[in-house]
Scaffold this motif. Structure first.
Motif, mmCIF file in Angstrom:
data_model
loop_
_atom_site.group_PDB
_atom_site.id
_atom_site.type_symbol
_atom_site.label_atom_id
_atom_site.label_comp_id
_atom_site.label_asym_id
_atom_site.label_seq_id
_atom_site.Cartn_x
_atom_site.Cartn_y
_atom_site.Cartn_z
ATOM 1 N N VAL A 222 -20.202 -10.781 -13.484
ATOM 2 C CA VAL A 222 -19.452 -12.035 -13.640
ATOM 3 C C VAL A 222 -18.524 -12.266 -12.446
ATOM 4 C CG1 VAL A 222 -19.573 -12.300 -16.138
ATOM 5 C CG2 VAL A 222 -17.837 -10.825 -15.171
ATOM 6 N N GLN A 223 -18.189 -11.173 -11.741
ATOM 7 C CA GLN A 223 -17.422 -11.281 -10.488
ATOM 8 C C GLN A 223 -18.374 -10.963 -9.336
ATOM 9 O OE1 GLN A 223 -14.158 -11.985 -10.150
ATOM 10 N NE2 GLN A 223 -13.746 -12.128 -12.347
ATOM 11 N N ARG A 224 -18.122 -11.568 -8.194
ATOM 12 C CA ARG A 224 -19.003 -11.309 -7.057
ATOM 13 C C ARG A 224 -18.882 -9.840 -6.634
ATOM 14 N NH1 ARG A 224 -21.524 -14.296 -3.093
ATOM 15 N NH2 ARG A 224 -21.818 -13.030 -1.239
ATOM 16 N N PRO A 225 -19.983 -9.081 -6.651
ATOM 17 C CA PRO A 225 -19.890 -7.662 -6.301
ATOM 18 C C PRO A 225 -19.680 -7.441 -4.797
ATOM 19 C CG PRO A 225 -22.136 -8.246 -6.837
ATOM 20 C CD PRO A 225 -21.331 -9.472 -7.049
ATOM 21 N N GLY B 250 -24.281 -16.855 -1.553
ATOM 22 C CA GLY B 250 -25.144 -16.645 -2.714
ATOM 23 C C GLY B 250 -25.902 -17.901 -3.128
ATOM 24 N N THR B 251 -25.726 -18.997 -2.359
ATOM 25 C CA THR B 251 -26.429 -20.241 -2.681
ATOM 26 C C THR B 251 -27.883 -20.150 -2.214
ATOM 27 O OG1 THR B 251 -24.353 -21.360 -2.236
ATOM 28 C CG2 THR B 251 -26.296 -22.752 -2.495
ATOM 29 N N ALA B 252 -28.782 -20.668 -3.041
ATOM 30 C CA ALA B 252 -30.197 -20.587 -2.708
ATOM 31 C C ALA B 252 -30.775 -21.958 -2.387
ATOM 32 C CB ALA B 252 -30.958 -19.968 -3.869
ATOM 33 N N ALA B 253 -31.761 -21.995 -1.470
ATOM 34 C CA ALA B 253 -32.477 -23.232 -1.154
ATOM 35 C C ALA B 253 -33.966 -22.947 -1.222
ATOM 36 C CB ALA B 253 -32.096 -23.730 0.232
ATOM 37 N N LEU B 254 -34.683 -23.808 -1.934
ATOM 38 C CA LEU B 254 -36.125 -23.595 -2.128
ATOM 39 C C LEU B 254 -36.889 -24.080 -0.890
ATOM 40 C CD1 LEU B 254 -37.673 -24.531 -5.561
ATOM 41 C CD2 LEU B 254 -39.014 -24.158 -3.519
ATOM 42 N N MET B 255 -37.706 -23.204 -0.294
ATOM 43 C CA MET B 255 -38.422 -23.575 0.927
ATOM 44 C C MET B 255 -39.865 -23.990 0.642
ATOM 45 S SD MET B 255 -36.013 -23.087 3.080
ATOM 46 C CE MET B 255 -36.782 -23.174 4.686
ATOM 47 N N ARG B 256 -40.642 -23.094 0.018
ATOM 48 C CA ARG B 256 -42.068 -23.402 -0.220
ATOM 49 C C ARG B 256 -42.616 -22.617 -1.400
ATOM 50 N NH1 ARG B 256 -41.185 -20.535 4.494
ATOM 51 N NH2 ARG B 256 -41.004 -22.480 5.636
ATOM 52 N N ILE B 257 -43.715 -23.151 -1.958
ATOM 53 C CA ILE B 257 -44.412 -22.454 -3.045
ATOM 54 C C ILE B 257 -45.704 -21.882 -2.459
ATOM 55 C CG2 ILE B 257 -45.478 -22.718 -5.328
ATOM 56 C CD1 ILE B 257 -43.691 -25.229 -5.706
ATOM 57 N N VAL C 52 -22.658 -16.617 -12.766
ATOM 58 C CA VAL C 52 -22.962 -15.183 -12.721
ATOM 59 C C VAL C 52 -23.530 -14.841 -11.339
ATOM 60 C CG1 VAL C 52 -23.398 -14.901 -15.200
ATOM 61 C CG2 VAL C 52 -25.266 -15.552 -13.697
ATOM 62 N N TYR C 53 -23.360 -13.579 -10.936
ATOM 63 C CA TYR C 53 -23.881 -13.114 -9.648
ATOM 64 C C TYR C 53 -24.941 -12.052 -9.931
ATOM 65 C CZ TYR C 53 -19.802 -15.513 -7.879
ATOM 66 O OH TYR C 53 -18.884 -16.467 -7.588
ATOM 67 N N VAL C 54 -26.125 -12.280 -9.385
ATOM 68 C CA VAL C 54 -27.214 -11.340 -9.630
ATOM 69 C C VAL C 54 -27.524 -10.609 -8.329
ATOM 70 C CG1 VAL C 54 -29.605 -11.100 -10.400
ATOM 71 C CG2 VAL C 54 -28.141 -12.847 -11.418
ATOM 72 N N VAL D 131 -26.860 -10.878 -2.858
ATOM 73 C CA VAL D 131 -26.359 -11.472 -4.099
ATOM 74 C C VAL D 131 -26.781 -12.934 -4.165
ATOM 75 C CG1 VAL D 131 -24.294 -12.087 -5.411
ATOM 76 C CG2 VAL D 131 -24.360 -9.971 -4.133
ATOM 77 N N ILE D 132 -27.284 -13.331 -5.310
ATOM 78 C CA ILE D 132 -27.626 -14.752 -5.518
ATOM 79 C C ILE D 132 -26.753 -15.270 -6.665
ATOM 80 C CG2 ILE D 132 -29.611 -14.184 -7.014
ATOM 81 C CD1 ILE D 132 -31.021 -16.655 -5.843
ATOM 82 N N LYS D 133 -26.222 -16.501 -6.458
ATOM 83 C CA LYS D 133 -25.297 -17.053 -7.451
ATOM 84 C C LYS D 133 -26.060 -17.927 -8.441
ATOM 85 C CE LYS D 133 -21.580 -20.164 -7.052
ATOM 86 N NZ LYS D 133 -20.622 -20.768 -6.135
ATOM 87 N N GLY D 134 -25.826 -17.727 -9.722
ATOM 88 C CA GLY D 134 -26.502 -18.540 -10.739
ATOM 89 C C GLY D 134 -25.540 -18.985 -11.806
ATOM 90 N N ARG D 135 -26.087 -19.633 -12.801
ATOM 91 C CA ARG D 135 -25.269 -20.159 -13.885
ATOM 92 C C ARG D 135 -26.026 -19.923 -15.187
ATOM 93 N NH1 ARG D 135 -20.939 -23.829 -13.606
ATOM 94 N NH2 ARG D 135 -21.047 -24.108 -11.364
ATOM 95 N N TYR D 136 -25.350 -19.449 -16.217
ATOM 96 C CA TYR D 136 -26.023 -19.236 -17.482
ATOM 97 C C TYR D 136 -26.278 -20.594 -18.128
ATOM 98 C CZ TYR D 136 -27.017 -17.943 -22.276
ATOM 99 O OH TYR D 136 -27.615 -17.829 -23.505
ATOM 100 N N SER D 137 -27.547 -20.935 -18.335
ATOM 101 C CA SER D 137 -27.894 -22.280 -18.815
ATOM 102 C C SER D 137 -28.650 -22.268 -20.131
ATOM 103 C CB SER D 137 -28.717 -23.009 -17.755
ATOM 104 O OG SER D 137 -28.060 -22.977 -16.525
ATOM 105 N N GLY D 138 -28.250 -21.446 -21.051
ATOM 106 C CA GLY D 138 -28.860 -21.444 -22.390
ATOM 107 C C GLY D 138 -30.306 -21.000 -22.362
ATOM 108 N N TRP D 139 -31.196 -21.873 -22.946
ATOM 109 C CA TRP D 139 -32.609 -21.478 -23.074
ATOM 110 C C TRP D 139 -33.291 -21.311 -21.728
ATOM 111 C CZ3 TRP D 139 -36.327 -24.635 -21.015
ATOM 112 C CH2 TRP D 139 -35.955 -25.954 -20.759
ATOM 113 N N GLN D 140 -32.760 -21.904 -20.673
ATOM 114 C CA GLN D 140 -33.376 -21.759 -19.350
ATOM 115 C C GLN D 140 -33.034 -20.405 -18.722
ATOM 116 O OE1 GLN D 140 -31.693 -25.608 -17.910
ATOM 117 N NE2 GLN D 140 -33.643 -25.699 -16.819
ATOM 118 N N GLY D 141 -32.173 -19.638 -19.357
ATOM 119 C CA GLY D 141 -31.730 -18.368 -18.781
ATOM 120 C C GLY D 141 -30.702 -18.629 -17.697
#
Lengths: 442, 174
Positions: free
Chosen positions: B97-100, B158-165, B78-80, B109-119
């Motif tokens: 569901v399609q890249r806007p 739309g791929t994300a990389a985690l940098m810092r908390i 999915v694309y958010v 746009v950030i690309k994700g995947r529907y993963s059940g209980w994890q959202g």
């Protein structure tokens, strides 16, 4: 051409030669000739060499495990670029030093080989480290596939069976971790990929150990990938029986030739194991009934899940002909082939019936045929292990049936007592038979 | 000579595999746009799994999630569309569901995947942390769950990389 003799035989011969000379049975010249024939003067060097190779390999594995634990402990005090350089340098150093010592200077081939093994273990640890350093998401088994690919390439390049074994084991772990998590149809291609990746190496290097491991991984994967969500239970049995026929036939073909004779025993053993599992499971009426009922799900079976059993089935049936040709002059091989084919046909016919009783009955006949064939072949080959395998199989069948059909305690007592007496009687008869054979030989 | 070439090729293959492991992340880190996301309590409420922190975001269950999640099947991409809020963090504007195409300049746009209980998962749900600071980070996250902000980079795919908390003025970057 000299036939291969075991190191144990040569060691024993070396001890016996002076005794034989002292007894006057052989002359000094003959003693020297025999010693020369079996290269007995090289024994000490060979055993030291082997011991050193084992020590180096064990050392390499321990260091590799140490490196992997180091990764797990997570070292973050060092800057990222330095970390990447450090782990790459460690891998390169192990590989280059190993190659130099093994293949270039040839000063210490065993140590060199061990270093290449270590390099491949560090490579695997580095995949995990890279994922950690750059926060790459993924399931734990994801690292094992690239590790396996890198290892098998290295195994081919330097002709190292331990490295090939690393590749086989890591790829199998990747498969098990994946199919355990998500039973997707794509996993059904693993047996083919594993066969294409590993079997050519095993044939090239004639490594029976790597071959056995590969066959085991392929068989387990073939059976597991044709079960699970959306698949029918019967496919599990068919896969197992088909793999059993395929391995047994291939093993008999190999046994009839010269080049891959050492591959025959593990193939036949794994083949019979797979066949036994299939018919033993179907010998329970409850399982037979569930498997027959699962045929209504056949329409929902995904194509990849059906591919593995189908290919194993077709290749297995095709191989029966050359296996029969190779076994025609060997009564033991012919009996083994007949047992494999008969039990496979009984299983297949049973799976096509509409009665769970008929299926279970045919599976029981198949199980009995396998056990009887083991005992019969044990007579020809004078092999105790085969004899007891057959006896245990038939005993297992009788015990299972007695427990399955909840008969009264008295009947159980009679069956178990009669079974115990029969096993002891069979054992005594077989030992007597072996003794008379031995006397006849002498 | 041929044997040496084969050996060198094998080493090159292993090095290439090693380089390929973080390639995607490195590209995103180099070319991506930095945004800040609000975290949300994970379910079950356990921040640590082995040596990494498990994170969940407000955008993991965006919009009217209990209603919208039925539109997707497990594993579906999915694309958010994200937009910046006034406090500097980004929030989900819409799910596709399609890249806007034709987005406003301030949206991405950030690309994700529907993963059940994890959202919806974006590949930024776990962050490896050193053994020495495990307890400290876990305590900080548990006590200040609502204040935890995560800085990520999102590239043009739309791929994300985690940098810092970031929790108040404390920055955790490893």
């Amino acid at each position: 051409m000299k036939e291969a003799v075991s190191a144990a035989f040569r060691r024993h011969l070396k001890q016996q030669l002076p005794v034989l000379r002292q007894e006057g049975l052989i002359t000094t010249d003959q003693e020297l000739a025999i010693s020369d024939r079996y290269s007995l003067d090289r024994l000490a060097y060979e055993s030291t060499h082997k011991l050193i190779a084992v020590i180096y390999t064990v050392g390499a594995f321990l260091i590799g495990i140490g490196v992997i634990s180091f990764v797990a402990a997570h070292w973050t005090a060092i800057p990222r670029t330095f970390k990447v350089s450090l782990i790459s340098a460690a891998m390169l150093a192990a590989h280059l030093a190993g190659y130099y010592l093994w293949k270039v200077s040839r000063k210490s081939p065993s140590l060199g080989h061990a270093l290449i093994i270590l390099g491949t273990l560090i490579f695997g640890a580095n995949i995990g480290l890279m994922a950690q350093i750059f926060h790459v998401e993924g399931r734990w088994n994801g690292a094992f596939l690239p590790w396996s690919v890198g290892a098998i390439v290295m195994a081919w390049a330097v002709q190292s069976t331990p490295v090939a074994v690393i590749a086989i084991v890591t790829s199998f772990i990747w498969f098990l971790g994946g199919i355990g998590w998500n039973h997707q149809a794509g996993w059904s291609y693993y047996p083919f990929a594993a066969a294409a990746a590993f079997l050519p190496y095993c044939f090239w290097r004639r490594s029976a150990f790597a071959f056995t491991l590969s066959l085991f991984a392929i068989a387990v994967a073939a059976v597991l990938s044709s079960t699970g969500r959306g698949q029918t239970g019967l496919l599990l049995g068919v896969s197992s029986a088909a793999v059993g026929l395929l391995y047994s036939c291939w093993g008999l073909i190999a046994a009839g030739g010269e080049r891959f004779k050492s591959f025959a025993a593990p193939a036949i053993f794994l083949g019979f194991l797979a066949m036994t599992i299939a018919v033993y499971m179907a010998s329970f009426q409850k399982v037979a009934g569930e498997w027959l009922y699962s045929r209504v799900e056949f329409d929902n079976v995904s194509l990849p899940a059906a591919v593995t059993p189908l290919v194993a089935l077709v290749v297995g049936i095709v191989l029966v002909v050359p296996a029969a040709f190779r076994s025609r002059t060997n009564p033991a091989a012919a009996k083994i082939l007949a047992a494999a084919v008969l039990s496979f046909i009984l299983f297949l016919v049973g799976s096509l019936t509409f009665s769970q009783f008929a299926f279970a009955l045919l599976a029981n006949v198949a199980l009995f045929a396998l056990g009887a064939a083991f005992i019969w072949t044990a007579r020809d080959l004078e092999d105790r292990r085969l004899f007891w395998s057959g006896v245990i199989l038939i005993a297992l069948m009788i015990v299972s049936r007695t427990l399955e059909y909840e008969t009264g305690l008295l009947v159980k007592a009679v069956v178990f007592t009669a079974g115990g007496v029969a096993i002891i009687a069979l054992g005594i008869m077989y030992e007597k038979f072996l003794k008379t054979r031995r006397i006849a030989h002498e | 000579m041929n044997k040496q070439i084969a050996f060198i090729l094998a080493v090159v293959v292993q090095a290439a595999i090693l380089a390929a492991v973080p390639a995607r992340q490195v590209y995103t880190r180099l070319s991506g746009r930095t945004i800040r996301l609000k975290t949300a309590p994970v379910d079950p409420y356990n921040f640590l799994s082995g040596y990494h922190v498990i994170l969940s975001y407000e955008i993991s269950r965006p919009l009217d999630w209990s209603q919208t999640q039925h539109r997707f099947s497990r594993g579906q991409v999915v694309y958010v569309v994200l937009k910046p809020a006034e406090d500097g963090t980004w929030f989900a504007k819409s799910i596709h569901v399609q890249r806007p195409q034709d987005l406003n300049v301030d949206a991405l746009v950030i690309k994700g995947r529907y993963s059940g209980w994890q959202g919806i998962t974006y590949g930024i749900e776990s962050y490896y942390i050193p053994e020495a600071v495990r307890e400290q980070i876990e305590k900080d996250l548990q006590e200040n769950a609502r204040q935890a902000i995560v800085e990520v980079k999102v590239d043009s795919f739309g791929t994300a990389a985690l940098m810092r908390i970031i929790i108040e003025d404390r920055v955790y970057e490893y």
